[in-house]
Design a protein around this motif. Structure first.
Motif, PDB file in Angstrom:
ATOM      1  N   PRO A 260      15.232  36.535  20.291  1.00 47.82           N
ATOM      2  CA  PRO A 260      15.024  37.971  20.079  1.00 47.82           C
ATOM      3  C   PRO A 260      15.938  38.464  18.948  1.00 47.82           C
ATOM      4  N   GLU A 261      15.428  39.338  18.115  1.00 47.88           N
ATOM      5  CA  GLU A 261      16.183  39.887  16.989  1.00 47.88           C
ATOM      6  C   GLU A 261      16.267  41.402  17.149  1.00 47.88           C
ATOM      7  N   PHE A 262      17.510  41.914  17.173  1.00 44.54           N
ATOM      8  CA  PHE A 262      17.703  43.361  17.245  1.00 44.54           C
ATOM      9  C   PHE A 262      17.361  44.001  15.900  1.00 44.54           C
ATOM     10  N   GLN A 263      16.814  45.188  15.977  1.00 45.10           N
ATOM     11  CA  GLN A 263      16.485  45.903  14.740  1.00 45.10           C
ATOM     12  C   GLN A 263      17.745  46.268  13.963  1.00 45.10           C
ATOM     13  N   ASN A 264      18.859  46.502  14.647  1.00 48.90           N
ATOM     14  CA  ASN A 264      20.138  46.791  14.003  1.00 48.90           C
ATOM     15  C   ASN A 264      21.213  45.992  14.719  1.00 48.90           C
ATOM     16  N   GLN A 265      22.211  45.604  13.973  1.00 48.08           N
ATOM     17  CA  GLN A 265      23.325  44.913  14.572  1.00 48.08           C
ATOM     18  C   GLN A 265      24.281  45.886  15.262  1.00 48.08           C
ATOM     19  N   VAL A 266      24.329  47.117  14.747  1.00 50.81           N
ATOM     20  CA  VAL A 266      25.195  48.138  15.332  1.00 50.81           C
ATOM     21  C   VAL A 266      24.354  49.380  15.587  1.00 50.81           C
ATOM     22  N   TYR A 267      24.379  49.854  16.810  1.00 46.43           N
ATOM     23  CA  TYR A 267      23.681  51.078  17.198  1.00 46.43           C
ATOM     24  C   TYR A 267      24.729  52.150  17.501  1.00 46.43           C
ATOM     25  N   ASN A 268      24.452  53.356  17.049  1.00 49.84           N
ATOM     26  CA  ASN A 268      25.364  54.471  17.288  1.00 49.84           C
ATOM     27  C   ASN A 268      24.661  55.522  18.132  1.00 49.84           C
ATOM     28  N   GLY A 269      25.329  55.893  19.199  1.00 52.68           N
ATOM     29  CA  GLY A 269      24.797  56.919  20.091  1.00 52.68           C
ATOM     30  C   GLY A 269      25.907  57.859  20.518  1.00 52.68           C
ATOM     31  N   SER A 270      25.544  58.894  21.228  1.00 54.58           N
ATOM     32  CA  SER A 270      26.515  59.881  21.669  1.00 54.58           C
ATOM     33  C   SER A 270      26.070  60.452  23.004  1.00 54.58           C
ATOM     34  N   VAL A 271      27.073  60.947  23.731  1.00 53.74           N
ATOM     35  CA  VAL A 271      26.818  61.555  25.022  1.00 53.74           C
ATOM     36  C   VAL A 271      27.905  62.594  25.258  1.00 53.74           C
ATOM     37  N   VAL A 284      18.219  50.649  22.468  1.00 53.42           N
ATOM     38  CA  VAL A 284      18.323  49.490  21.590  1.00 53.42           C
ATOM     39  C   VAL A 284      17.019  48.716  21.696  1.00 53.42           C
ATOM     40  N   THR A 285      16.606  48.125  20.612  1.00 58.69           N
ATOM     41  CA  THR A 285      15.313  47.439  20.573  1.00 58.69           C
ATOM     42  C   THR A 285      15.487  46.079  19.933  1.00 58.69           C
ATOM     43  N   ALA A 286      14.952  45.051  20.605  1.00 59.14           N
ATOM     44  CA  ALA A 286      14.935  43.693  20.061  1.00 59.14           C
ATOM     45  C   ALA A 286      13.499  43.189  20.061  1.00 59.14           C
ATOM     46  N   ASN A 287      13.120  42.502  19.013  1.00 63.06           N
ATOM     47  CA  ASN A 287      11.772  41.952  18.866  1.00 63.06           C
ATOM     48  C   ASN A 287      11.832  40.430  18.887  1.00 63.06           C
ATOM     49  N   ASP A 288      10.836  39.826  19.564  1.00 61.67           N
ATOM     50  CA  ASP A 288      10.733  38.374  19.634  1.00 61.67           C
ATOM     51  C   ASP A 288       9.433  37.972  18.955  1.00 61.67           C
ATOM     52  N   ALA A 289       9.560  37.083  17.989  1.00 62.56           N
ATOM     53  CA  ALA A 289       8.375  36.663  17.231  1.00 62.56           C
ATOM     54  C   ALA A 289       7.423  35.815  18.055  1.00 62.56           C
ATOM     55  N   ASP A 290       7.836  35.323  19.229  1.00 69.74           N
ATOM     56  CA  ASP A 290       6.937  34.539  20.079  1.00 69.74           C
ATOM     57  C   ASP A 290       5.898  35.446  20.711  1.00 69.74           C
ATOM     58  N   TYR A 340      33.188  54.403  23.301  1.00 71.53           N
ATOM     59  CA  TYR A 340      32.980  53.176  24.064  1.00 71.53           C
ATOM     60  C   TYR A 340      32.183  52.196  23.214  1.00 71.53           C
ATOM     61  N   THR A 341      32.504  50.916  23.395  1.00 70.72           N
ATOM     62  CA  THR A 341      31.813  49.844  22.673  1.00 70.72           C
ATOM     63  C   THR A 341      31.145  48.929  23.684  1.00 70.72           C
ATOM     64  N   LEU A 342      29.821  48.782  23.559  1.00 75.29           N
ATOM     65  CA  LEU A 342      29.036  47.965  24.475  1.00 75.29           C
ATOM     66  C   LEU A 342      28.449  46.781  23.706  1.00 75.29           C
ATOM     67  N   THR A 362      25.758  45.383  19.029  1.00 71.57           N
ATOM     68  CA  THR A 362      26.845  46.277  19.434  1.00 71.57           C
ATOM     69  C   THR A 362      26.315  47.702  19.504  1.00 71.57           C
ATOM     70  N   ALA A 363      26.617  48.354  20.610  1.00 69.25           N
ATOM     71  CA  ALA A 363      26.262  49.764  20.785  1.00 69.25           C
ATOM     72  C   ALA A 363      27.553  50.565  20.878  1.00 69.25           C
ATOM     73  N   ILE A 364      27.755  51.481  19.921  1.00 65.68           N
ATOM     74  CA  ILE A 364      28.948  52.338  19.887  1.00 65.68           C
ATOM     75  C   ILE A 364      28.542  53.719  20.388  1.00 65.68           C
ATOM     76  N   ILE A 365      29.148  54.142  21.468  1.00 67.34           N
ATOM     77  CA  ILE A 365      28.811  55.417  22.100  1.00 67.34           C
ATOM     78  C   ILE A 365      29.990  56.361  21.906  1.00 67.34           C
TER      79      ILE A 365
END
Length: 901
Positions: A260-271, A284-290, A340-342, A362-365
């Motif tokens: 699976p390949e994530f569309q971005n290596q680093v995602y930024n969000g807020s809460v 976060v979104t990952a796509n698998d070519a299979d 927070y870093t996930l 990586t998801a940075i919140i």
């Protein structure tokens, strides 16, 4: 039964029960299905019902028909029932050739749909009819699979060929064998066409033209191409088709070979901080070519790590199927943890960690601040002091603490004075850098009225506090401001002060008292007065009492009076330390009296010598104001009979009259016409004005002619003639002077020179740089260059180079002596006489004598330079040039080369 994921396929009439499987993701397990219908189902009866496709929902213990799922068919000849059975829509459906159509499944809310392709074909060998009844039948075209000996006729449907991707070979790898029943009587050649055979990508599949064996030549990649459609052909040796081409469907079976390949290596969000559990944060979104219809492409998500672990280690959760991240617990506090870093992991094979492929992102919140911390003053009391009459100064600083994010509306402080400033002397401005409250004076305070102020202030944020957040007990405080007394300047009680007087008030008149008051009531101080500005110097003031007295007559018509008001400024100074002073303005309104007689304008005019109805418009003016001005009375004096006889006055209005001729003709000249003007004052004032009128002859337009204007100026005919004669004489003198100057210039040019023109070196062209052939080639008399020995006055000199350009020994000429005080007219003569004397003086330089330069004397051993010959052919040796150094190297090479040269 043929099973696939959550659906199964059963052959109608089969007594076998479907085999249970574990629940899986909804959808079809394959995108293409081939169902072979036995021929005996159609023998002896029409094909009206085909329950070849049944759909069941699998659970852990039972099999159910799917509730809430609707099916539809793309072929109108077939329909799909709610239980998944496929029926013919009408009689006479023929399956002699394969039938292919699309089946679509929808859920009840119609939010999801699944598609698959169904191909129906007859199974088993066809029943051979009577040859007499049907005639000869063609030989069937069969296909053989490796390892199988089952034969399919050409009208049979050939099942799809499945080829796994990434096969390791060996290659070429056999897929299927094709053979025609006519190969017994003819030599058959087999071939395949289509994408992957004779179309790009070429030669992926090959067939043995003799045996009919079809091979795959290299590993397949389903992500590049998942389906191939080929056609098999059989021809004889002449290229004539002997069989109908058959379709070959080759499917590449997916293997789990892509992570699976994530569309971005680093995602930024807020809460928002203090967010409730279940609050959506980000996706976060990952796509698998299979193939996503198989487990190879089914991706699930999980959170591998979460930092920091505050207030606990699991504040967030992720939806394993959608990748939505949300809060799972309360306790988000930006003031403690702002970010927070996930680490999020995506795994295919439906998330099975043991054999699925994974990837991470990586998801940075960021925790967004809310106003959950009220501002708090650092103290309950503050103090400051200010001098009276000061404005714009900061008298106290209020410090505040706020734990919200700096420089945001949640942090910015707003101050308010609750009480203690009823006259609005103060305001509190916020320092944008440190959020302090600056108590500022906006209205001057007076020590004599308030010696101190007790303010009650409060602090708030720009935005209200968040829900359920109470205000702090320290959001209010008291501010004590002390007022300092300073020496204030005296002030005039009524400034500007206006008084009214008639003009003409004599000097020494007391007109007013202009007192000043000292505001410092707690100080015993005296005041002294002085004059600061008095433009006309009409007034004086008593230094102790402030009594103002005139020193000159007040004149309303003075240039210092504007709009009948005269202004003077006075100064009041106390004896404090340091001394303070204030100013006051006195305005004197001067009422008019009739003290200015009227005058007439213009004072000069001209008029035609013959009465033509035109006159001279005169206007009366008076420096006074109403009622001491017009209407005016105009009249000619009674005693001036000639004026009354020649002139008349016609009134135009109260201020203007027209002066004209009473008689028809008046001789040209200049006349003084007296006119008496009287104003309307009480008592009235009169003034006799004399108007200078030039009477002149006029042209047809009524304008004075040039000659008439001269005559009117007082010049008679004789005077005019005399002026013209003087002008002519002056022009003649100028002409004679010009002629004399030209003649003198001509005489100077014709004057003979004192020397021979051939010897004159002035304005001659001298030519230089002419190269000759040498002394021997020229016919020159060189004796002129030798030292002459015949001059007696130089014989006695010693040997050596001698010069003969010496001053001749003769009496000197006498030059004219310039007089001590020459007349300007004699300067030219003096210069000319001196020039003639210098030209005739032989002792004056330059001397006409022969100059000898660099004479060597007679008997010199040196020969003529012309005797040198550069092309000498003697036996002289030039080898010594080699000893003279590098500068003579070139010369030595030219002349000292020896025999080799």
């Amino acid at each position: 039964c043929v099973f696939f994921c959550m659906f199964c396929v059963c052959v109608c009439g089969s007594k076998r029960e479907p085999v249970l499987k574990e629940p899986c993701r909804p959808g079809f397990s394959q995108s293409f299905y081939t169902v072979l219908v036995p021929r005996d189902l159609l023998q002896g009866r029409s094909f009206t019902c085909l329950t070849a496709y049944c759909f069941y929902l699998l659970s852990s213990s039972h099999i159910y028909f799917i509730d809430g799922v609707a099916f539809e068919s793309s072929n109108p000849s077939f329909r799909v029932a709610k239980d998944g059975s496929i029926y013919t829509s009408h009689d006479g459906v023929n399956l002699a050739k394969p039938v292919q159509f699309l089946v679509i499944a929808h859920n009840h809310p119609n939010t999801h749909s699944w598609e698959t392709t169904v191909q129906l074909a007859l199974d088993g060998p066809p029943r051979v009819p009577n040859e007499d009844a049907y005639g000869p039948q063609p030989v069937p075209f069969s296909i053989r699979f490796p390892g199988k000996h089952r034969r399919h006729k050409r009208d049979w449907v050939i099942p799809p060929i499945n080829v796994p991707e990434n096969s390791r070979g060996p290659f070429p790898q056999i897929l299927v064998s094709i053979r025609s029943d006519k190969d017994k009587s003819n030599q058959i050649r087999y071939s395949i066409t289509g994408v992957g055979a004779d179309q790009p990508p070429n030669e992926v599949f090959k067939i043995d033209p003799v045996t009919g064996k079809m091979f795959v030549t290299k590993p397949m990649d389903r992500e590049e191409r998942s389906f191939y459609h080929l056609r098999a052909h059989a021809v004889d040796m002449n290229g004539i088709q002997v069989e109908t081409p058959i379709d070959l469907y080759i499917y590449v079976i997916d293997m789990n070979d892509n992570r699976p390949e994530f569309q971005n290596q680093v995602y930024n969000g807020s809460v928002l901080e203090n967010a409730r559990p279940g609050t959506y944060v980000m996706t976060v979104t990952a796509n698998d070519a299979d193939d996503n219809a198989t487990s190879n492409g089914m991706v699930q998500y999980l959170i591998k790590s979460e930092l920091p672990h505050s207030p606990n280690s699991h504040l967030f959760t992720i939806n394993s199927l959608t990748g939505d991240i949300a809060t799972v617990a309360a306790g988000l506090d930006r003031e403690k943890v702002s970010q927070y870093t996930l680490i999020v992991q995506a795994t295919d094979m439906e998330g099975v960690q043991s054999y699925g492929l994974s990837n991470t992102a990586t998801a940075i919140i960021t925790v967004i601040d809310i106003n959950d911390n009220p501002p708090e003053l650092t103290d309950t009391t503050f103090s400051g002091e200010v001098q009276e009459n000061k404005v714009g100064v900061v008298v106290a600083n209020l410090t505040v603490l706020d734990r919200d994010q700096p420089h945001t509306p949640n942090w910015n402080a707003v101050y308010k004075i609750l009480s203690g400033d009823s006259f609005n002397h103060f305001t509190i401005r916020t320092n944008p850098e440190n959020n302090d409250g600056m108590v500022t004076v906006v209205k001057a305070v007076d020590y004599e009225q308030n010696r101190a102020f007790m303010l009650n202030v409060a602090v708030y944020n720009q935005v209200p506090l968040a829900n359920n957040i109470p205000s702090s007990m320290q959001h209010t405080a008291g501010v004590t401001i002390s007022v300092q007394d300073v020496n204030e300047p005296p002030y005039f009680l009524n400034s500007p002060k206006l008084i009214r007087f008639q003009e003409g008030v004599p000097a020494g008149t007391s007109i007013a008292t202009f007192p000043a008051k000292d505001p410092d009531i707690f100080m015993q101080q005296s005041i002294r007065y002085a004059k600061l500005a008095d433009p006309a110097n009409w007034l004086t003031i008593n230094a102790t009492s402030g009594q103002i007295t005139t020193t000159a007559i007040l004149d309303r018509e003075s240039v210092y009076v504007k709009n009948n008001i005269y202004e003077a400024t006075f100064l009041a100074t106390d004896n404090g330390y340091p001394p303070a002073s204030g100013t006051g303005t006195l305005q004197i309104y001067l009422t008019d009296v009739n003290d200015n007689p009227p005058t007439l304008l213009p004072r000069q005019a001209q008029i035609c010598e013959r009465s033509n109805g035109h006159g001279i418009n005169l206007t009366a003016s008076d420096a006074d104001t109403d009622p001491n001005v017009g209407p005016f009375i105009f009249e000619l004096p009674l005693y001036h009979t000639s004026a009354r006889r020649n002139w008349t006055i016609t009134r135009i209005n109260g201020d203007n009259v027209r002066l004209g001729l009473r008689i028809h003709y008046l001789e040209s000249g200049v006349y003084e016409v007296p006119i008496t003007v009287t104003d309307s004052g009480n008592p009235p004032l009169s003034n006799q004005s004399s108007i200078t009128v030039k009477v002149c002859p006029c042209d047809e337009n009524g304008d004075c002619t040039t000659l008439g204007a001269v005559a009117a100026a007082g010049l008679g005919t004789g005077a005019i003639i005399a002026i013209l004669i003087c002008i002519i004489i002056l022009l003649s003198m100028v002409l004679l002077f010009v002629v004399w100057m030209k003649r003198r210039e001509k005489e100077r040019q014709n004057k003979q020179l004192l020397i021979d023109p051939e010897d004159d070196v002035r304005d001659n062209i001298l030519k230089y740089d002419e190269e000759g052939g040498g002394e021997e080639d020229q016919d020159y008399d060189l004796s002129q260059l030798q030292q002459p020995e015949s001059l007696d006055h130089i014989i006695g000199k010693g040997p050596g180079v001698r010069r003969v350009d010496e001053r001749p020994v003769i009496p000197e000429s006498q030059y004219p002596i310039r007089p001590m005080v020459p007349h300007p007219g004699d300067i030219g003569d003096f210069i000319n006489e001196g020039l003639r004397a210098a030209d005739n003086d032989p002792t004056a330089p330059p001397y006409d004598s022969l100059l000898v330069f660099d004479y060597e004397g007679s008997g010199s051993t040196a020969g003529s330079v012309s005797s040198l010959n550069s092309s000498s052919t003697g036996d002289q040796s030039y080898d010594y040039l080699n000893d003279w150094g590098p500068r003579f190297k070139k010369l030595a090479d030219m002349y000292g080369g020896g025999d080799d040269d």
